[in-house]
Design a protein around this motif. Structure first.
Motif, short mmCIF file in Angstrom:
data_model
loop_
_atom_site.label_atom_id
_atom_site.label_comp_id
_atom_site.label_asym_id
_atom_site.label_seq_id
_atom_site.Cartn_x
_atom_site.Cartn_y
_atom_site.Cartn_z
N UNK A 192 0.69 -1.16 -0.11
CA UNK A 192 -0.09 0.07 -0.05
C UNK A 192 0.75 1.18 0.09
N UNK A 193 2.03 1.31 0.73
CA UNK A 193 2.85 2.51 0.91
C UNK A 193 3.50 2.53 -0.42
N UNK A 194 3.96 1.46 -1.16
CA UNK A 194 4.57 1.57 -2.61
C UNK A 194 3.54 2.10 -3.51
N UNK A 195 2.17 1.70 -3.47
CA UNK A 195 1.43 1.99 -4.38
C UNK A 195 1.12 3.51 -4.42
N UNK A 196 0.88 3.92 -3.19
CA UNK A 196 0.84 5.61 -3.12
C UNK A 196 1.86 6.33 -3.44
N UNK A 197 2.89 5.99 -3.01
CA UNK A 197 4.24 6.64 -3.45
C UNK A 197 4.52 6.75 -4.93
N UNK A 198 4.55 5.51 -5.37
CA UNK A 198 4.60 5.46 -7.11
C UNK A 198 3.27 6.16 -7.81
N UNK A 199 2.16 6.02 -7.25
CA UNK A 199 1.19 6.62 -8.18
C UNK A 199 1.25 8.27 -7.90
N UNK A 200 1.41 8.67 -6.79
CA UNK A 200 1.62 10.06 -6.71
C UNK A 200 2.98 10.52 -7.47
N UNK A 201 4.01 10.02 -7.30
CA UNK A 201 5.32 10.46 -7.88
C UNK A 201 4.85 10.56 -9.22
N UNK A 202 4.36 9.39 -10.07
CA UNK A 202 4.15 9.39 -11.68
C UNK A 202 3.05 10.45 -11.88
N UNK A 203 2.23 10.61 -10.82
CA UNK A 203 1.11 11.74 -11.09
C UNK A 203 1.88 13.11 -11.07
N UNK A 204 2.75 13.49 -10.08
CA UNK A 204 3.49 14.74 -10.12
C UNK A 204 4.22 14.91 -11.44
N UNK A 205 4.66 13.66 -12.32
CA UNK A 205 5.60 13.87 -13.11
C UNK A 205 4.35 14.39 -14.39
N UNK A 206 3.24 13.77 -14.31
CA UNK A 206 2.38 14.10 -15.27
C UNK A 206 1.91 15.61 -14.91
N UNK A 207 1.80 15.82 -13.98
CA UNK A 207 1.31 17.49 -13.74
C UNK A 207 2.27 18.47 -14.25
N UNK A 208 3.64 18.17 -14.06
CA UNK A 208 4.69 18.82 -14.66
C UNK A 208 4.51 19.02 -16.08
N UNK A 209 4.51 17.88 -16.82
CA UNK A 209 4.35 17.78 -18.20
C UNK A 209 3.01 18.72 -18.82
N UNK B 298 -3.78 13.78 -5.39
CA UNK B 298 -4.09 12.46 -6.11
C UNK B 298 -3.80 11.39 -4.48
N UNK B 299 -3.03 11.54 -3.92
CA UNK B 299 -2.80 10.80 -2.60
C UNK B 299 -3.91 10.85 -1.72
N UNK B 300 -4.78 11.83 -1.68
CA UNK B 300 -5.99 11.96 -0.93
C UNK B 300 -6.98 10.99 -1.39
N UNK B 301 -7.05 11.08 -2.64
CA UNK B 301 -8.07 10.57 -3.45
C UNK B 301 -7.68 8.87 -3.61
N UNK B 302 -6.62 8.52 -3.75
CA UNK B 302 -6.52 7.09 -3.96
C UNK B 302 -5.97 6.23 -2.68
N UNK B 303 -6.00 6.87 -1.44
CA UNK B 303 -5.68 6.35 -0.36
C UNK B 303 -6.21 4.91 -0.18
N UNK B 304 -7.65 4.88 -0.37
CA UNK B 304 -8.42 3.50 -0.23
C UNK B 304 -8.09 2.54 -1.18
N UNK B 305 -7.72 2.96 -2.47
CA UNK B 305 -7.49 2.07 -3.69
C UNK B 305 -6.14 1.33 -3.18
N UNK B 306 -5.15 2.12 -2.79
CA UNK B 306 -3.89 1.52 -2.36
C UNK B 306 -4.20 0.43 -1.43
#
Length: 109
Positions: A15-32, A44-52
């Motif tokens: 769950x920790x890895x899913x959150x960190x990975x999703x948010x990291x790549x979401x941050x990359x997408x936001x930058x792009x 994004x982290x607040x929205x996907x906590x339960x899904x992780x």
């Protein structure tokens, strides 16, 4: 008992890895896309906590089946173990979210 504690550790870190990975790549997408990456990561982290947590548990149907058996057939040992697995996954997702909040520096701990 060893397998139970190992599974709790797996659930926490998955769950920790899913959150960190999703948010990291979401941050990359936001930058792009020209959006603020840190704000996007926190949103994004607040929205996907339960899904992780759901991902860490391997989907919801096996968990729900074990809970059903525990409640209706009186097998409380399996029910308690499943609840602890769920708590372990939720704590892992929450720790990842709090880590992102801390690294972002907004002081919302």
């Amino acid at each position: 008992m060893l397998v139970f504690s190992q599974n709790m550790v797996y659930n926490f870190f998955i769950a920790l890895g899913v959150m960190l990975g999703a948010c990291l790549f979401g941050g990359v997408a936001a930058t792009l896309n020209g959006h603020p990456p840190l704000k996007t990561m926190l949103d994004l982290g607040d929205k996907i906590k339960i899904w992780a947590a759901v991902v860490a548990l391997g989907g919801t149907f096996p968990s729900l089946k074990i809970i059903e058996i525990g409640i209706f057939n009186g097998e409380f040992r399996g029910l308690i173990k499943q609840m602890l697995y769920i708590v372990s996954a939720l704590v892992g997702a929450h720790v990842a979210y709090k880590l992102m909040v801390y690294l972002e520096g907004s002081g919302r701990l």
